[in-house]
Structures are given as structure tokens and as C-alpha cells.
Design a protein around this motif. Structure first.
Motif, PDB file in Angstrom:
ATOM      1  N   LYS A 190      47.493 102.999 -63.793  1.00  0.00           N
ATOM      2  CA  LYS A 190      47.812 101.984 -62.800  1.00  0.00           C
ATOM      3  C   LYS A 190      48.841 101.014 -63.358  1.00  0.00           C
ATOM      4  N   PHE A 191      49.701 100.524 -62.485  1.00  0.00           N
ATOM      5  CA  PHE A 191      50.756  99.558 -62.818  1.00  0.00           C
ATOM      6  C   PHE A 191      51.846 100.141 -63.721  1.00  0.00           C
ATOM      7  N   SER A 192      51.849 101.454 -63.923  1.00  0.00           N
ATOM      8  CA  SER A 192      52.882 102.044 -64.782  1.00  0.00           C
ATOM      9  C   SER A 192      53.959 102.772 -63.993  1.00  0.00           C
ATOM     10  N   VAL A 193      53.733 102.988 -62.682  1.00  0.00           N
ATOM     11  CA  VAL A 193      54.684 103.753 -61.874  1.00  0.00           C
ATOM     12  C   VAL A 193      55.882 102.878 -61.505  1.00  0.00           C
ATOM     13  N   GLN A 194      57.067 103.339 -61.839  1.00  0.00           N
ATOM     14  CA  GLN A 194      58.307 102.605 -61.569  1.00  0.00           C
ATOM     15  C   GLN A 194      59.281 103.528 -60.831  1.00  0.00           C
ATOM     16  N   ILE A 195      59.762 103.071 -59.702  1.00  0.00           N
ATOM     17  CA  ILE A 195      60.720 103.833 -58.908  1.00  0.00           C
ATOM     18  C   ILE A 195      62.130 103.339 -59.217  1.00  0.00           C
ATOM     19  N   LEU A 196      63.043 104.281 -59.446  1.00  0.00           N
ATOM     20  CA  LEU A 196      64.423 103.922 -59.774  1.00  0.00           C
ATOM     21  C   LEU A 196      65.394 104.619 -58.835  1.00  0.00           C
ATOM     22  N   LEU A 197      66.426 103.910 -58.477  1.00  0.00           N
ATOM     23  CA  LEU A 197      67.504 104.449 -57.645  1.00  0.00           C
ATOM     24  C   LEU A 197      68.780 104.372 -58.471  1.00  0.00           C
ATOM     25  N   ASP A 198      69.324 105.547 -58.786  1.00  0.00           N
ATOM     26  CA  ASP A 198      70.509 105.602 -59.647  1.00  0.00           C
ATOM     27  C   ASP A 198      70.247 104.851 -60.959  1.00  0.00           C
ATOM     28  N   ARG A 199      69.048 105.051 -61.517  1.00  0.00           N
ATOM     29  CA  ARG A 199      68.592 104.493 -62.797  1.00  0.00           C
ATOM     30  C   ARG A 199      68.368 102.974 -62.772  1.00  0.00           C
ATOM     31  N   THR A 200      68.331 102.389 -61.572  1.00  0.00           N
ATOM     32  CA  THR A 200      68.048 100.962 -61.425  1.00  0.00           C
ATOM     33  C   THR A 200      66.675 100.786 -60.796  1.00  0.00           C
ATOM     34  N   PRO A 201      65.756 100.053 -61.421  1.00  0.00           N
ATOM     35  CA  PRO A 201      64.417  99.868 -60.852  1.00  0.00           C
ATOM     36  C   PRO A 201      64.466  99.193 -59.485  1.00  0.00           C
ATOM     37  N   ILE A 202      63.729  99.759 -58.518  1.00  0.00           N
ATOM     38  CA  ILE A 202      63.697  99.168 -57.178  1.00  0.00           C
ATOM     39  C   ILE A 202      62.268  98.966 -56.669  1.00  0.00           C
ATOM     40  N   GLY A 203      61.267  99.380 -57.439  1.00  0.00           N
ATOM     41  CA  GLY A 203      59.894  99.212 -56.981  1.00  0.00           C
ATOM     42  C   GLY A 203      58.895  99.757 -57.978  1.00  0.00           C
ATOM     43  N   GLY A 204      57.615  99.532 -57.676  1.00  0.00           N
ATOM     44  CA  GLY A 204      56.560 100.018 -58.557  1.00  0.00           C
ATOM     45  C   GLY A 204      55.220 100.000 -57.852  1.00  0.00           C
ATOM     46  N   ASP A 205      54.185 100.493 -58.552  1.00  0.00           N
ATOM     47  CA  ASP A 205      52.871 100.556 -57.909  1.00  0.00           C
ATOM     48  C   ASP A 205      52.103  99.260 -58.101  1.00  0.00           C
ATOM     49  N   ASP A 206      51.186  98.996 -57.175  1.00  0.00           N
ATOM     50  CA  ASP A 206      50.425  97.742 -57.177  1.00  0.00           C
ATOM     51  C   ASP A 206      49.041  97.894 -57.803  1.00  0.00           C
ATOM     52  N   GLY A 207      48.765  99.046 -58.409  1.00  0.00           N
ATOM     53  CA  GLY A 207      47.468  99.266 -59.025  1.00  0.00           C
ATOM     54  C   GLY A 207      46.390  99.698 -58.058  1.00  0.00           C
ATOM     55  N   LYS A 208      46.710  99.745 -56.767  1.00  0.00           N
ATOM     56  CA  LYS A 208      45.733 100.124 -55.743  1.00  0.00           C
ATOM     57  C   LYS A 208      46.204 101.313 -54.917  1.00  0.00           C
ATOM     58  N   GLY A 230      49.359 101.669 -53.827  1.00  0.00           N
ATOM     59  CA  GLY A 230      50.516 101.331 -53.014  1.00  0.00           C
ATOM     60  C   GLY A 230      51.779 101.231 -53.857  1.00  0.00           C
ATOM     61  N   ILE A 231      52.924 101.463 -53.212  1.00  0.00           N
ATOM     62  CA  ILE A 231      54.229 101.298 -53.842  1.00  0.00           C
ATOM     63  C   ILE A 231      54.961 100.208 -53.079  1.00  0.00           C
ATOM     64  N   PHE A 232      55.544  99.281 -53.800  1.00  0.00           N
ATOM     65  CA  PHE A 232      56.220  98.165 -53.133  1.00  0.00           C
ATOM     66  C   PHE A 232      57.534  97.842 -53.821  1.00  0.00           C
ATOM     67  N   GLY A 233      58.540  97.526 -53.015  1.00  0.00           N
ATOM     68  CA  GLY A 233      59.834  97.083 -53.521  1.00  0.00           C
ATOM     69  C   GLY A 233      60.583  96.375 -52.410  1.00  0.00           C
ATOM     70  N   PRO A 234      61.655  95.659 -52.718  1.00  0.00           N
ATOM     71  CA  PRO A 234      62.407  94.920 -51.704  1.00  0.00           C
ATOM     72  C   PRO A 234      62.967  95.794 -50.583  1.00  0.00           C
ATOM     73  N   SER A 235      63.267  97.063 -50.896  1.00  0.00           N
ATOM     74  CA  SER A 235      63.902  97.925 -49.898  1.00  0.00           C
ATOM     75  C   SER A 235      63.051  99.098 -49.472  1.00  0.00           C
ATOM     76  N   MET A 236      61.824  99.214 -50.014  1.00  0.00           N
ATOM     77  CA  MET A 236      61.006 100.375 -49.692  1.00  0.00           C
ATOM     78  C   MET A 236      59.524 100.088 -49.923  1.00  0.00           C
ATOM     79  N   THR A 237      58.690 100.953 -49.334  1.00  0.00           N
ATOM     80  CA  THR A 237      57.247 100.923 -49.566  1.00  0.00           C
ATOM     81  C   THR A 237      56.805 102.366 -49.803  1.00  0.00           C
ATOM     82  N   GLY A 238      55.518 102.567 -50.041  1.00  0.00           N
ATOM     83  CA  GLY A 238      55.045 103.924 -50.235  1.00  0.00           C
ATOM     84  C   GLY A 238      53.641 103.950 -50.785  1.00  0.00           C
ATOM     85  N   THR A 239      53.224 105.122 -51.213  1.00  0.00           N
ATOM     86  CA  THR A 239      51.897 105.311 -51.786  1.00  0.00           C
ATOM     87  C   THR A 239      51.987 106.301 -52.934  1.00  0.00           C
ATOM     88  N   VAL A 240      50.995 106.222 -53.840  1.00  0.00           N
ATOM     89  CA  VAL A 240      50.868 107.203 -54.899  1.00  0.00           C
ATOM     90  C   VAL A 240      49.387 107.497 -55.060  1.00  0.00           C
TER      91      VAL A 240
END
Length: 226
Positions: A56-74, A76-86
């Protein structure tokens, strides 16, 4: 502190009655795993993590090698430009980009995460007080997992002794940092430190750490009351 005292995980396990595999974390860093490639219009992406058991809290999403989001430990995935689940069990990752934030054509979407680390791993640094570890941690604490049933399991005496020592050491460091920081700017200031919480009495190691710092202050002719 524990590594200095025990030197090996086997010695710590013997003292604690535990079953850790390392004094560190058993986690492995996974970096740059490809989720998909943008085409300028696609907003939804799905991918199954290549290695199950992400922390938990280790998932990091990157766009063109730039971080744009991560997991909330529950989950969920959250970032300024996207959401999601894992999904913790299946490793299924779903990303949904906002309508005006579709990844550009040719841009890679990648994910970094830690497999078998904190919360899932077998190392001392992966400890999250999970129920399976109550054999040595007991069930007298109730902040993470409520105590259930009528059976009370005490913490192993070796564990309690070491954790009390660590708490005292941490308290001493905290009060010394507070004292020195203030006296660095105001040498003769009277420093007050409130160490109770929720109208309760602080744990003995915290009080002991505070008294030790207070005595060192008094010897130098300064005041540091508690």
C-alpha cells in the motif's frame, strides 16, 4: 537500533518469538512497468501488475516518466488529471483520465510499485501489526486492529522491552530537538512541552525521555519544565 543490538534476524527472532526473514524489508522495487501508450484520445487504461503483492502507498503512476498519481492505500488511485483503482489481490490496475487530459500520442504510461514490502512482506521493516503477528505482538493494542473476543494475548516481553527503549530514545531526540531549536534563537527562553494527550498520562518511556532531557537542561542552568 535493533540491528545494532541483535546483528542478525535470527537473534531478534529468538528474543521476540517472531518469524521475520530480514531486519530490513523483503520488498522489491518494480520500476517502469508499462501500462499503455497514449494516442491522444483514449482515456481508460487497464493493466495487471506483473508482480502480485504490491505494498500500500507504493503504487506510482507516471506519464512520460513524470509522476502524475499514486494509490491511497485503500485501493484507489488519485492524481490531478486522473483517477482509478488497483486491486490488492489480483493486481488489476484501472486508470481513468479526465476528458481533456488524454495522454498524447506515443507517450508511455508506466507504473512503479514495491512488491512484498510494507504490509505484505516478511521483513522487520514490513511490520504493520497484522493479526498474524499477534503471537509476539499480542492484541492489547487497538489502534489498527480492534481487539476481539475474550482472549487477551500479551506482547512478548522481549518485544515490549525493545519497543519501550526505542520509544524512550525517540522521545529524548524529540525533546532535545525542540529544546535546542528554541534555545538556538532564544537562549534564556522558558520552554514548555505538553506531553499528555486526550487527557491521558503519557507512556512511561516518553516521560522518562523527557525527564532525561530536562535534567541535562537544569545542569546547564536552564529551565525546561514538563
Amino acid at each position: 537500533m535493533l540491528a545494532a543490538k541483535y546483528a542478525s534476524v535470527g537473534a531478534l527472532n529468538a528474543a521476540w518469538g517472531s518469524s521475520y526473514t530480514t531486519l530490513d524489508s523483503s520488498g522489491v522495487q518494480v520500476a517502469g512497468e508499462l501500462v499503455g501508450t497514449g494516442d491522444g484520445s483514449t482515456l481508460n487504461f487497464s493493466h495487471t501488475l506483473a508482480h502480485l503483492g504490491h505494498s500500500k502507498f507504493s503504487v506510482q503512476i507516471l506519464l512520460d516518466r513524470t509522476p502524475i498519481g499514486g494509490d491511497d492505500g485503500k485501493g484507489g488511485i488519485f492524481g490531478p488529471s486522473m483517477t482509478g483503482t488497483v486491486n490488492e489481490k489480483t493486481g488489476l490496475l484501472r486508470l481513468i483520465f479526465q476528458s481533456n487530459q488524454a495522454p498524447r500520442a506515443g507517450v508511455s504510461i508506466t507504473v512503479n510499485y514495491v512488491q512484498n514490502g510494507w504490509g505484505t512482506g516478511t521483513g522487520l521493516m514490513d511490520e504493520d501489526m497484522r493479526p498474524a503477528h499477534r503471537a509476539w505482538l499480542g492484541n492489547t493494542w487497538d489502534h489498527l486492529y480492534p481487539m476481539s473476543g475474550s482472549k487477551l494475548t500479551q506482547m512478548n516481553v522481549g518485544v515490549k522491552k525493545d519497543l519501550d527503549a526505542f520509544l524512550k530514545q525517540t522521545a529524548e531526540w524529540y525533546f532535545r530537538m525542540l529544546r535546542d531549536g528554541i534555545h538556538g534563537q532564544f537562549p534564556n527562553a522558558l520552554v514548555l512541552a505538553e506531553i499528555g494527550a486526550w487527557s491521558g498520562v503519557p507512556p512511561a518511556p516518553v516521560s522518562s525521555g523527557g525527564r532525561r532531557v530536562r535534567r541535562s537542561v537544569q545542569r546547564r542552568g536552564k529551565q525546561f519544565p514538563f
